[in-house]
Design an enzyme around this catalytic site. Structure first.
Site, short mmCIF file in Angstrom:
data_model
loop_
_atom_site.label_atom_id
_atom_site.label_comp_id
_atom_site.label_asym_id
_atom_site.label_seq_id
_atom_site.Cartn_x
_atom_site.Cartn_y
_atom_site.Cartn_z
N SER A 250 0.78 -1.24 0.00
CA SER A 250 0.00 0.00 0.00
C SER A 250 0.82 1.29 0.00
O SER A 250 0.25 2.37 -0.13
CB SER A 250 -0.96 0.02 1.19
OG SER A 250 -0.26 -0.01 2.40
N LYS A 295 -5.60 4.55 8.53
CA LYS A 295 -4.49 5.37 8.05
C LYS A 295 -4.84 6.85 8.09
O LYS A 295 -3.95 7.70 8.27
CB LYS A 295 -4.10 4.93 6.64
CG LYS A 295 -3.49 3.53 6.62
CD LYS A 295 -3.22 3.02 5.22
CE LYS A 295 -2.65 1.60 5.28
NZ LYS A 295 -2.38 1.04 3.93
#
Length: 357
Positions: A250, A295
């Site tokens: 990611s 996140k």
């Protein structure tokens, strides 16, 4: 005599308590070995990339920074890990099969480690292509990412194996293996040439029946393995990415932006703190990731001004949706910016007024 009876009475009273303590201790020890099939997610960190990435001949702008974001993951291997995970802020409990696709914990970790290596490579290719720097990519075969248990390949093929030849045909074109399998039948035997840790292996395996692909109704022949192209990047520009023990794909977008920032003539950060997430394909496409909401919290806690997240472009995509919902929930001043490509991310950055303070 009375004194003796009193002592014996007190002694008998202690035995049930002592036995209870022993039983409790045994239960607590046994609970350590009871495996729970869950992963617990919570916000990780937003980590500056300047110290992680070094580009020979590049430069590191003094103002602004790009940051990759992480998710803290606890595998609930026992009740104590599970309880610890429950104490983490903003935690999310997910069944193990939802996360690892039925792989063992070891297999899943191997897959995640490969994904990080792939993120390094994809970022390097995308960045150098964007900057029109010299680069070529050689495909050496297809790499085994994981092997399904209960298949003929299980125990014969392993994550990291590179299959270079199938039934006498080179697999330098990764799609060639699909063509071969389209003309094969369940139960047929296929020959493989495999490179494992620098050594060449020759295997004979039988094709098994795999579930039909979406939109199809018939079983298909296969080996029960997950594959990805095995590629080697050739470039005179030396790029090193030190991501430590962080795994997964990611960070690809943010790696790419940092490489371009160090090699280019313009400070892409414009003096801001730019966090983000998203996979990066060699052609500059930004792909969906896991843990977008976690996140967002990590980036906001680190004082990021902007956060790049993969845009929701296909049915079932939810990264941008979850990120924007979480940003609203926590009341952050950070702006969420959905992007579907590297060019879109750079265009947004170049539209920002340079930060003066």
């Amino acid at each position: 005599m009375g004194s003796d009876r009193t002592l014996r009475f007190k002694s008998r009273k202690r035995w049930p308590l002592f036995t209870g303590v022993i039983v409790l201790a045994i239960v607590l020890i046994l609970m350590n070995f009871i495996s729970l099939p869950y992963y617990i997610y919570s916000p990780g960190e937003a980590l500056p990339l300047q110290s992680m990435i070094s580009v020979k001949g590049g430069h590191k702008p003094a103002k602004g920074e790009f940051m990759m974001t992480t998710v803290y993951v606890v595998y609930a291997s026992n009740i104590y890990n599970f309880l610890y995970g429950l104490m983490l802020p903003h935690h999310q409990i997910l069944p193990a099969p939802t996360v690892n696709g039925g792989l063992t914990n070891t297999e899943y970790n191997q897959l995640e480690a490969y994904m990080m290596t792939s993120a390094h490579q994809g970022a390097e290719i995308a960045a150098l292509h964007y900057l029109h720097k010299p680069i070529s990519v050689t495909t050496t075969g297809v790499m085994v990412l994981s092997v399904q248990r209960g298949t003929a390949a299980y125990g014969h093929l392993f994550p990291g194996d590179i299959i270079t030849v199938m039934d006498g045909e080179s697999l330098k074109d990764p799609n060639r293996i699909l063509t071969i399998l389209q003309h094969a039948k369940v139960g047929e035997r296929v020959s493989l040439t495999v490179i494992r840790q620098g050594h060449i292996k020759h295997l004979l395996l039988h094709l098994m029946a795999l579930p039909p692909l979406p939109g199809h109704h018939h079983e298909r022949p296969g080996l029960g393995i997950f594959l990805a192209p095995a590629q080697v990047v050739h470039t005179p520009i030396h790029i090193v990415i030190h991501s430590g023990d962080i795994d997964g794909p990611s960070a690809g977008l943010m790696f790419t932006l940092e490489i371009i920032n160090q090699l280019g003539s313009v400070n892409l950060t414009r003096g801001y703190r730019i966090a983000g997430t998203g996979t990066m394909s060699a052609d500059g496409t930004v792909g969906q990731i896991g843990g977008a909401a976690h996140k967002i919290i990590a980036a906001s806690n680190a004082g990021a001004n902007y956060f790049f997240v993969p845009a929701d472009t296909a049915a079932g995509d939810t990264n941008a949706l979850h990120a924007e919902e979480e940003a609203k929930k926590i009341g952050t001043k950070m702006k969420v910016v959905p992007v579907s490509s590297l060019q879109q991310a750079i265009s947004f950055l170049m539209s920002l007024p340079p930060k003066t303070s």
